[in-house]
Design a protein around this motif. Structure first.
Motif, PDB file in Angstrom:
ATOM      1  N   THR A 294     -10.860   4.715 -53.642  1.00 28.52           N
ATOM      2  CA  THR A 294     -10.542   5.533 -52.443  1.00 28.52           C
ATOM      3  C   THR A 294     -11.504   5.903 -51.308  1.00 28.52           C
ATOM      4  O   THR A 294     -11.212   5.860 -49.972  1.00 28.52           O
ATOM      5  CB  THR A 294     -10.048   6.978 -52.945  1.00 28.52           C
ATOM      6  N   VAL A 295     -12.776   5.977 -51.786  1.00 29.76           N
ATOM      7  CA  VAL A 295     -13.822   6.208 -50.855  1.00 29.76           C
ATOM      8  C   VAL A 295     -13.933   5.102 -49.995  1.00 29.76           C
ATOM      9  O   VAL A 295     -13.951   4.932 -48.671  1.00 29.76           O
ATOM     10  CB  VAL A 295     -15.021   6.608 -51.546  1.00 29.76           C
ATOM     11  N   LEU A 296     -13.957   3.740 -50.616  1.00 28.89           N
ATOM     12  CA  LEU A 296     -14.053   2.505 -49.911  1.00 28.89           C
ATOM     13  C   LEU A 296     -13.007   2.287 -48.868  1.00 28.89           C
ATOM     14  O   LEU A 296     -13.403   1.793 -47.690  1.00 28.89           O
ATOM     15  CB  LEU A 296     -14.090   1.292 -50.995  1.00 28.89           C
ATOM     16  N   GLY A 297     -11.769   2.631 -49.463  1.00 30.78           N
ATOM     17  CA  GLY A 297     -10.516   2.639 -48.396  1.00 30.78           C
ATOM     18  C   GLY A 297     -10.637   3.532 -47.330  1.00 30.78           C
ATOM     19  O   GLY A 297     -10.221   3.238 -46.060  1.00 30.78           O
ATOM     20  N   ILE A 298     -11.375   4.643 -47.466  1.00 31.89           N
ATOM     21  CA  ILE A 298     -11.678   5.773 -46.353  1.00 31.89           C
ATOM     22  C   ILE A 298     -12.305   5.077 -45.255  1.00 31.89           C
ATOM     23  O   ILE A 298     -12.232   5.078 -44.143  1.00 31.89           O
ATOM     24  CB  ILE A 298     -11.781   6.853 -46.500  1.00 31.89           C
ATOM     25  N   ILE A 299     -13.480   4.641 -45.959  1.00 30.75           N
ATOM     26  CA  ILE A 299     -14.464   3.997 -44.987  1.00 30.75           C
ATOM     27  C   ILE A 299     -13.944   2.822 -44.361  1.00 30.75           C
ATOM     28  O   ILE A 299     -14.129   2.614 -42.933  1.00 30.75           O
ATOM     29  CB  ILE A 299     -15.674   3.508 -45.671  1.00 30.75           C
ATOM     30  N   GLY A 300     -13.158   1.860 -44.902  1.00 30.94           N
ATOM     31  CA  GLY A 300     -12.770   0.562 -44.266  1.00 30.94           C
ATOM     32  C   GLY A 300     -11.503   1.043 -43.406  1.00 30.94           C
ATOM     33  O   GLY A 300     -11.473   0.772 -42.072  1.00 30.94           O
ATOM     34  N   ALA A 301     -10.649   2.219 -43.494  1.00 29.29           N
ATOM     35  CA  ALA A 301      -9.900   2.500 -42.646  1.00 29.29           C
ATOM     36  C   ALA A 301     -10.267   3.172 -41.541  1.00 29.29           C
ATOM     37  O   ALA A 301     -10.062   2.905 -40.295  1.00 29.29           O
ATOM     38  CB  ALA A 301      -8.602   3.671 -43.375  1.00 29.29           C
ATOM     39  N   GLY A 302     -11.198   4.029 -41.740  1.00 29.85           N
ATOM     40  CA  GLY A 302     -11.946   4.726 -40.599  1.00 29.85           C
ATOM     41  C   GLY A 302     -12.520   3.537 -39.502  1.00 29.85           C
ATOM     42  O   GLY A 302     -12.484   3.929 -38.322  1.00 29.85           O
ATOM     43  N   ILE A 303     -13.082   2.576 -40.135  1.00 29.94           N
ATOM     44  CA  ILE A 303     -13.919   1.719 -39.112  1.00 29.94           C
ATOM     45  C   ILE A 303     -12.537   0.985 -38.197  1.00 29.94           C
ATOM     46  O   ILE A 303     -12.689   0.710 -37.265  1.00 29.94           O
ATOM     47  CB  ILE A 303     -14.722   0.560 -39.823  1.00 29.94           C
ATOM     48  N   VAL A 304     -11.813   0.794 -39.161  1.00 34.24           N
ATOM     49  CA  VAL A 304     -10.323  -0.243 -38.232  1.00 34.24           C
ATOM     50  C   VAL A 304      -9.784   0.901 -37.319  1.00 34.24           C
ATOM     51  O   VAL A 304      -9.606   0.487 -36.261  1.00 34.24           O
ATOM     52  CB  VAL A 304      -9.477  -0.448 -39.283  1.00 34.24           C
ATOM     53  N   ALA A 305      -9.588   2.234 -37.673  1.00 37.82           N
ATOM     54  CA  ALA A 305      -9.079   3.036 -37.005  1.00 37.82           C
ATOM     55  C   ALA A 305      -9.821   3.248 -35.564  1.00 37.82           C
ATOM     56  O   ALA A 305      -9.304   3.559 -34.540  1.00 37.82           O
ATOM     57  CB  ALA A 305      -8.768   4.154 -37.587  1.00 37.82           C
ATOM     58  N   LEU A 306     -11.216   3.381 -35.615  1.00 44.70           N
ATOM     59  CA  LEU A 306     -12.040   3.404 -34.712  1.00 44.70           C
ATOM     60  C   LEU A 306     -12.140   2.369 -33.802  1.00 44.70           C
ATOM     61  O   LEU A 306     -12.043   2.528 -32.446  1.00 44.70           O
ATOM     62  CB  LEU A 306     -13.456   3.618 -35.117  1.00 44.70           C
ATOM     63  N   TRP A 307     -12.011   1.337 -34.047  1.00 39.61           N
ATOM     64  CA  TRP A 307     -11.916   0.083 -33.542  1.00 39.61           C
ATOM     65  C   TRP A 307     -10.843   0.038 -32.527  1.00 39.61           C
ATOM     66  O   TRP A 307     -11.004  -0.342 -31.293  1.00 39.61           O
ATOM     67  CB  TRP A 307     -12.113  -1.288 -34.433  1.00 39.61           C
ATOM     68  N   LEU A 308      -9.411   0.403 -33.093  1.00 37.26           N
ATOM     69  CA  LEU A 308      -8.280   0.537 -32.459  1.00 37.26           C
ATOM     70  C   LEU A 308      -8.414   1.695 -31.232  1.00 37.26           C
ATOM     71  O   LEU A 308      -7.695   1.413 -29.984  1.00 37.26           O
ATOM     72  CB  LEU A 308      -7.253   0.578 -33.373  1.00 37.26           C
ATOM     73  N   MET A 309      -8.994   2.662 -31.699  1.00 37.89           N
ATOM     74  CA  MET A 309      -8.918   3.757 -30.812  1.00 37.89           C
ATOM     75  C   MET A 309      -9.767   3.657 -29.480  1.00 37.89           C
ATOM     76  O   MET A 309      -9.296   3.718 -28.451  1.00 37.89           O
ATOM     77  CB  MET A 309      -9.336   4.969 -31.440  1.00 37.89           C
ATOM     78  N   ILE A 310     -10.875   2.746 -29.452  1.00 34.87           N
ATOM     79  CA  ILE A 310     -11.627   2.275 -28.537  1.00 34.87           C
ATOM     80  C   ILE A 310     -10.808   1.226 -27.711  1.00 34.87           C
ATOM     81  O   ILE A 310     -10.948   1.269 -26.248  1.00 34.87           O
ATOM     82  CB  ILE A 310     -13.021   1.838 -29.018  1.00 34.87           C
ATOM     83  N   ARG A 311     -10.346   0.583 -28.358  1.00 32.04           N
ATOM     84  CA  ARG A 311      -9.514  -0.853 -27.586  1.00 32.04           C
ATOM     85  C   ARG A 311      -8.531  -0.279 -27.056  1.00 32.04           C
ATOM     86  O   ARG A 311      -8.194  -0.640 -25.743  1.00 32.04           O
ATOM     87  CB  ARG A 311      -9.216  -1.843 -28.796  1.00 32.04           C
ATOM     88  N   PHE A 312      -7.930   0.879 -27.202  1.00 34.34           N
ATOM     89  CA  PHE A 312      -6.733   1.322 -26.495  1.00 34.34           C
ATOM     90  C   PHE A 312      -7.313   2.680 -25.718  1.00 34.34           C
ATOM     91  O   PHE A 312      -6.338   3.539 -25.388  1.00 34.34           O
ATOM     92  CB  PHE A 312      -5.641   1.659 -27.525  1.00 34.34           C
ATOM     93  N   SER A 313      -8.559   2.942 -25.654  1.00 36.31           N
ATOM     94  CA  SER A 313      -8.853   4.222 -25.113  1.00 36.31           C
ATOM     95  C   SER A 313      -8.827   4.417 -23.490  1.00 36.31           C
ATOM     96  O   SER A 313      -8.644   5.168 -22.847  1.00 36.31           O
ATOM     97  CB  SER A 313     -10.400   4.183 -25.234  1.00 36.31           C
ATOM     98  N   LEU A 314      -8.427   3.211 -22.779  1.00 41.04           N
ATOM     99  CA  LEU A 314      -8.303   2.847 -21.343  1.00 41.04           C
ATOM    100  C   LEU A 314      -6.856   2.831 -21.190  1.00 41.04           C
ATOM    101  O   LEU A 314      -6.370   2.786 -19.990  1.00 41.04           O
ATOM    102  CB  LEU A 314      -9.043   1.860 -20.877  1.00 41.04           C
ATOM    103  N   ALA A 315      -5.984   3.178 -22.121  1.00 40.83           N
ATOM    104  CA  ALA A 315      -4.405   3.150 -22.002  1.00 40.83           C
ATOM    105  C   ALA A 315      -4.189   4.258 -21.069  1.00 40.83           C
ATOM    106  O   ALA A 315      -3.012   4.107 -20.346  1.00 40.83           O
ATOM    107  CB  ALA A 315      -3.628   2.917 -23.263  1.00 40.83           C
ATOM    108  N   SER A 316      -4.747   5.321 -21.506  1.00 45.01           N
ATOM    109  CA  SER A 316      -3.960   6.645 -20.754  1.00 45.01           C
ATOM    110  C   SER A 316      -4.166   6.569 -19.305  1.00 45.01           C
ATOM    111  O   SER A 316      -3.357   6.762 -18.623  1.00 45.01           O
ATOM    112  CB  SER A 316      -4.823   7.914 -21.359  1.00 45.01           C
ATOM    113  N   PRO A 317      -5.521   6.230 -18.781  1.00 43.06           N
ATOM    114  CA  PRO A 317      -5.553   5.963 -17.168  1.00 43.06           C
ATOM    115  C   PRO A 317      -4.805   4.957 -16.671  1.00 43.06           C
ATOM    116  O   PRO A 317      -4.079   4.775 -15.683  1.00 43.06           O
ATOM    117  CB  PRO A 317      -7.214   5.797 -16.808  1.00 43.06           C
ATOM    118  N   ALA A 318      -4.659   3.809 -17.467  1.00 40.12           N
ATOM    119  CA  ALA A 318      -3.686   2.709 -17.095  1.00 40.12           C
ATOM    120  C   ALA A 318      -2.379   2.975 -16.797  1.00 40.12           C
ATOM    121  O   ALA A 318      -1.563   2.681 -15.914  1.00 40.12           O
ATOM    122  CB  ALA A 318      -3.792   1.593 -17.991  1.00 40.12           C
ATOM    123  N   LEU A 319      -1.726   3.903 -17.663  1.00 37.48           N
ATOM    124  CA  LEU A 319      -0.511   4.344 -17.593  1.00 37.48           C
ATOM    125  C   LEU A 319      -0.382   5.341 -16.663  1.00 37.48           C
ATOM    126  O   LEU A 319       0.702   5.244 -16.042  1.00 37.48           O
ATOM    127  CB  LEU A 319      -0.068   5.087 -19.062  1.00 37.48           C
TER     128      LEU A 319
END
Length: 454
Positions: A294-319
């Motif tokens: 569970t701990v490893l899953g939380i760490i891995g999921a957090g990394i993936v989620a952070l990567w996606l959030m930064i990748r889509f961080s400019l979607a708001s001004p683009a929209l």
């Protein structure tokens, strides 16, 4: 070419003398009569005149020979300043060629780099009709642009932030004061509390967190939508009222809310997928391996989620600025962030830290003041684990939250919008369109002075 002794074209070597069958240089008018041999006196009793055998006969006249830089190495004679108008003196330091003006007596180019003699004074600055220069931006310029927007257009920016913060905080205070029960919160700190009390307290806590989060999310969406319009106009040096900002942003507010909800659902799904295997393993009886997984899953999921959030961080001004749909805005953000993920992550993180630190400096004193004005005092509030929800505490702490939101909203929204503009300048030469929109001609990423930022 001027053949007067003392002048030679750059690269020639007058000390070698004329070649055979080549006509020698004309004799200077200010030299004495015919040259005599180095070893024969001109008259009996006179000392030998002229240079010795190791000297060339073609010597420059006095006060006409100077070696630029102090010496002419390798036996090569540098040219002296030729006579005639338009040549001037050489600038100090040896820069700029043969004239004090640009070129051979001509005017210097714009900015001091168009001619030979004006010297290099650096490129001209990029156009800056608003809060940022129209060129690729550095980290400091992005942060300064967000703060400058808040400082220059403070009536509109603080008016939007204050209105949104007050509305959201009033709803939160009323919900916490009228719906939540203090006894449920206190049960979490009571070791002798029963299972029913703990379950009810945990349910109330989750309900409180969920409602506060949703209300804050709605406020953030509205503030971001309005402040995006204000920041985009501030780049052009144009002001906008709250009413104009709302009319421009209103058609996209629903899409922006859907975009943020979709990003939150994606994050929740990633975290669920990462933690589910460990939870299932723990429920099957393998507690130790289940917890570790569970701990490893939380760490891995957090990394993936952070990567996606930064990748889509400019979607708001683009929209908001391109009037795109949700899917198109997300793809635009992914395209702009591609290759610069770490830079955008660092700037976003720095802006978030700065905004939260400034907000905490304001909110924390209000929290302790609210606890001191409450019935139990600061010690009673600390002993209860900060679960006191009296009206005095809620109102005073809410005032601090409003002031903190007035600072965090403009900074975070402004940095996101300026990052979007900066990436489009770097990738799509948006500065040319901005210069035309601002009425500035001859400036852009291809113009002099368009030095990329860091």
């Amino acid at each position: 070419m001027n053949d007067t002794p003392g002048w030679a074209s750059p690269g020639s070597a007058p000390s070698d003398g004329p070649k055979p069958d080549a006509p020698g240089p004309a004799e200077p008018t200010d030299r004495p009569g015919p040259a005599h041999s180095a070893d024969q006196p001109s008259q009996p009793g006179e000392a030998p005149q002229g240079p010795g055998p190791q000297w060339s006969k073609e010597q420059p006249p006095p006060a006409q020979w100077s070696a630029p830089g102090g010496s002419a190495g390798g036996g090569q004679a540098p040219p002296p300043p030729p006579p005639g108008p338009g040549w001037g003196t050489q600038p100090p330091g040896g820069h700029g060629g043969y004239g004090s003006l640009g070129g051979y007596g001509g005017p210097a180019g714009p900015g001091g780099y168009g001619g030979w003699g004006s010297g290099w004074s650096g490129p001209p600055p990029a156009a800056k009709p608003g809060v940022i220069p129209l060129r690729p931006l550095g980290v400091g310029e992005i942060l300064d642009g967000a703060v400058s927007t808040m400082r220059t257009y403070w009536r509109t920016v603080l008016g939007i932030s204050l209105t949104v913060a007050v509305l959201t905080e009033v709803i939160v205070v009323l919900f916490q004061g009228l719906v939540l029960d203090n006894s449920s919160s206190e049960a979490l700190n009571d070791p002798s509390a029963g299972l029913d009390e703990l379950s009810r307290a945990m349910g109330d806590a989750m309900l409180n967190s969920t409602v506060v989060f949703v209300i804050s999310l709605v406020g953030t969406v509205i503030a971001t939508a309005l402040l995006t319009t204000v920041t985009s106009r501030a780049v052009l040096g144009k002001s906008v009222t709250i009413g104009e900002a709302w009319r421009d942003a209103r058609p996209q507010v629903a899409k922006l809310f859907g975009l943020i909800c979709l990003l939150l659902l994606i994050t929740a799904g990633i975290v669920t997928v990462g933690t589910l295997p460990g939870l299932l393993l723990s429920l099957s009886g393998s507690t130790g391996p289940g917890v570790a997984l569970t701990v490893l899953g939380i760490i891995g999921a957090g990394i993936v989620a952070l990567w996606l959030m930064i990748r889509f961080s400019l979607a708001s001004p683009a929209l908001m600025l391109e009037k795109q749909g949700i899917k198109k805005a997300m793809s635009r953000s992914a395209k702009l962030v591609n290759g610069t993920w770490w830079r955008i992550f660092g700037i976003q993180l720095l802006a978030t830290i700065i905004a939260n630190v400034v907000a905490s400096i304001i909110v924390i004193p209000f929290t302790f003041l609210a606890a001191a004005l409450g019935g139990d005092g600061i010690s009673g509030w600390l002993n209860s684990g900060g679960s006191s929800l009296g009206w005095t505490f809620l109102i005073v702490s809410g005032i601090g939250s409003v002031i903190g939101s007035m600072i965090t909203f403009p900074i975070t929204a402004g940095v996101t919008v300026l990052l979007y503009i900066d990436q489009r300048i770097r990738r799509e030469a948006l500065d040319l369109e901005l210069a035309r929109a601002a009425g500035v001609q001859g400036h852009g990423s291809t113009a002099p002075g368009a030095t990329p930022g860091s």
